[in-house]
Design a protein around this motif. Structure first.
Motif, short mmCIF file in Angstrom:
data_model
loop_
_atom_site.label_atom_id
_atom_site.label_comp_id
_atom_site.label_asym_id
_atom_site.label_seq_id
_atom_site.Cartn_x
_atom_site.Cartn_y
_atom_site.Cartn_z
N VAL A 1 0.82 -1.22 0.00
CA VAL A 1 0.00 0.00 0.00
C VAL A 1 0.86 1.27 0.00
O VAL A 1 0.51 2.25 -0.67
CB VAL A 1 -1.03 0.01 1.16
CG1 VAL A 1 -2.11 -1.02 0.91
CG2 VAL A 1 -0.36 -0.21 2.51
N ASP A 2 1.96 1.26 0.73
CA ASP A 2 2.84 2.45 0.71
C ASP A 2 3.47 2.61 -0.68
O ASP A 2 3.62 3.73 -1.18
CB ASP A 2 3.92 2.33 1.78
CG ASP A 2 3.35 2.54 3.18
OD1 ASP A 2 3.02 3.68 3.51
OD2 ASP A 2 3.22 1.56 3.92
N ILE B 1 2.27 1.64 -3.71
CA ILE B 1 1.38 2.14 -4.76
C ILE B 1 0.91 3.56 -4.47
O ILE B 1 0.78 4.38 -5.37
CB ILE B 1 0.18 1.18 -5.02
CG1 ILE B 1 -0.74 1.05 -3.81
CG2 ILE B 1 0.69 -0.18 -5.48
CD1 ILE B 1 -2.00 0.24 -4.09
N ARG B 2 0.70 3.87 -3.19
CA ARG B 2 0.26 5.24 -2.87
C ARG B 2 1.33 6.26 -3.23
O ARG B 2 1.04 7.29 -3.84
CB ARG B 2 -0.08 5.35 -1.38
CG ARG B 2 -0.64 6.72 -0.99
CD ARG B 2 -0.69 6.91 0.51
NE ARG B 2 0.64 7.02 1.06
CZ ARG B 2 1.16 6.20 1.98
NH1 ARG B 2 0.45 5.19 2.46
NH2 ARG B 2 2.38 6.39 2.42
N GLU B 3 2.57 5.98 -2.88
CA GLU B 3 3.63 6.96 -3.12
C GLU B 3 3.94 7.12 -4.61
O GLU B 3 4.40 8.17 -5.04
CB GLU B 3 4.88 6.60 -2.32
CG GLU B 3 4.69 6.78 -0.81
CD GLU B 3 4.34 8.22 -0.42
OE1 GLU B 3 5.10 9.14 -0.76
OE2 GLU B 3 3.30 8.43 0.23
N GLY C 1 1.51 6.63 -6.84
CA GLY C 1 0.26 7.11 -7.42
C GLY C 1 -0.36 6.19 -8.45
O GLY C 1 -1.21 6.61 -9.23
N SER D 1 7.72 -0.84 4.83
CA SER D 1 6.75 -0.35 5.81
C SER D 1 7.30 0.84 6.59
O SER D 1 6.54 1.60 7.17
CB SER D 1 6.36 -1.48 6.76
OG SER D 1 7.52 -2.13 7.27
N GLU D 2 8.62 1.01 6.62
CA GLU D 2 9.24 2.15 7.32
C GLU D 2 9.64 3.25 6.34
O GLU D 2 10.36 4.19 6.70
CB GLU D 2 10.46 1.69 8.10
CG GLU D 2 10.14 0.70 9.21
CD GLU D 2 9.31 1.32 10.32
OE1 GLU D 2 9.76 2.29 10.93
OE2 GLU D 2 8.19 0.83 10.57
N GLY D 3 9.22 3.13 5.08
CA GLY D 3 9.46 4.18 4.11
C GLY D 3 10.80 4.11 3.40
O GLY D 3 11.19 5.05 2.70
#
Lengths: 215, 240
Positions: free
Chosen positions: A66-67, A69-71, A73, A86-88
């Protein structure tokens, strides 16, 4: 359907430091060092390669669908996609891709989800999450079921429609198509080469894949 | 649907930007009400007796051929069982594919505001808030998975491009979740990371728990699709 950016790799298979074939239904787990490149080759076409990555220094920092695909877009992965943890952290970047679209929302099959998606007697069939578990248990170091997070399905096509629906569509891959990933940090790569026999996306025929690594 | 006041077990307003959890026992239901409109309530569901079994976004989507949560659908665990069913929903679209805010997304959108500066008005993010709440149950980073973002709509076009849809949830919008097994519900009301509102303005959500006790046989979510029929059977068998 828009095909994302196709890009071929300049890397020569003869120069790879490792090459192996993973049969359908098998797991594979290995450390990929920062700067190394991993190529996954769809040898016979439309095979789903279920894959999870972990920060090798901290397994609780792992691939986050999820992180990612969101980042970026966009829900599909292709050349240029940065795979976020998960920690970016950026775990890997897709550096080449001759297929054009890879799914990260469909997840991996399991005995239990098969009993929901298909007739209940399909529970007793080999499945990806059992392969993931076997790989994690073989790796050891305290890895267990909680490491099985939402994975990438390389070569899979799971279209999301604007009306809030999702489907499993025919694959868009072909024999010899590949995806290549450059490790941006030391990562553990866990693969289940999917054994799914109930899904038309692979014509009910799971097949082997080749993995190549370059320094 | 109106809730019979005699059946209400618990009610509280959760301010925007905060976290809490609730053990939602089988046969009880939780209503989330967006009091002002524009709320975002991230929720992860765990088997209360074995939290390694938890809400699984991919299984939920592919079992029901959906890409968002709405009335009639069920939230599946990774073990083929239904944690909560969506009995009612006046909103229509709840995101489950785009995760929660974190320190970086907050900094990018709002800058930062510390407790020293702003006391309880400081900027909080979903990732850290959910981890705090998980830790109260002995859970940690390895247990943090994709949540449902209730009241938020993220549209996906034919090319896969994602966008935030403003105005999806209006004041008074609600969603009703019945526990089909004893379920630990972990909640966070921080703003959605794709919400373009420039100010950090998290919204309150009313929590109402009541004894709904709708039997699986009478639950309309069971007939949402043939897959749910099998999901309900799996769940009922587990709870025998």
């Amino acid at each position: 359907m828009t095909i994302a950016t196709l890009k071929e790799s300049p890397l020569d298979p003869a120069a790879a430091v490792a090459s192996t074939v993973v049969p359908a239904g098998e797991h594979w787990i290995r450390l990929i060092r920062a700067g190394q490149t991993l190529r996954i080759v769809d040898l016979e076409g439309n095979q789903a390669v279920d894959t999870i990555f972990y920060n090798a220094a901290d397994y609780s920092d792992r691939y986050s669908a999820v992180d990612t695909i969101r980042e970026q877009g966009n829900v599909y992965l292709s050349t240029g996609s940065q795979l976020l943890s998960s920690e970016g952290n950026v775990l890997l970047t897709i550096s080449a891709d001759t297929c054009g679209r890879h799914d990260t929302l469909g997840g991996g099959c399991s005995a239990e989800s098969n009993s929901v998606r298909y007739p209940r007697e399909k529970r007793y069939m080999h499945n990806c999450r059992d392969s993931f578990l076997a790989g994690l248990l073989a790796w050891g170091e305290g890895m267990d079921k909680r490491e099985i997070v939402h994975n990438i399905n390389f070569f899979m096509n799971v279209p999301i429609s604007p009306d809030g629906k999702s489907t499993f569509a025919d694959g868009i891959s072909e024999p010899g198509k590949y995806v290549e990933l450059r490790a941006e940090m030391d990562v553990i790569c866990l693969i289940s080469n999917c054994p799914q026999l109930n899904n038309p996306c692979n014509a009910y025929n799971p097949t082997p894949v080749q993995l190549l690594i370059w320094d | 649907m109106n809730i019979d006041p005699k059946l209400i077990l618990f009610e509280e307003t959760m301010p925007g930007g905060w976290n809490r959890s609730h053990l939602l026992k089988r046969g009880t239901a939780l209503r989330l009400t967006d009091l002002e409109g524009g709320a975002n309530m991230a929720a992860i569901f765990y088997n209360a007796h074995n939290p390694t079994e938890r809400y699984n976004m991919p299984d939920t989507l592919k079992a029901q051929f959906i890409s968002c949560i709405g009335k009639g659908c069920a939230c599946y665990s990774d073990l083929g069982r239904i944690l909560v069913s969506v009995l009612d929903d006046s909103c229509g679209w709840h995101d489950t594919i785009s995760g929660v805010s974190n320190a970086r997304t907050n900094e990018r959108r709002y800058g930062s505001r510390s407790y020293q500066e702003a006391r309880n008005g400081y900027y909080r993010n979903g990732h850290d808030a959910l981890l705090l709440e998980l830790a109260k149950h002995g859970l940690g980073k390895r247990d943090l998975v994709a949540p449902v973002n209730f009241f938020t709509k993220i549209a996906v076009d034919e090319t896969g491009a994602m966008s935030f849809v403003a105005g999806n949830s209006r004041a008074g919008a609600f969603v009703d979740l019945q526990a089909e097994m004893d379920t630990l519900v972990v909640l966070c009301s921080c703003p959605h990371p794709m919400d373009p509102t420039p100010e950090y303005a998290p919204k309150p959500v009313r929590l109402t728990v009541w004894r709904s006790a709708i039997a699986p046989e009478e639950n309309p979510c069971r007939t949402f699709c043939p897959q749910n029929e099998r999901g309900f059977i799996n769940t009922v068998e587990y709870c025998l």
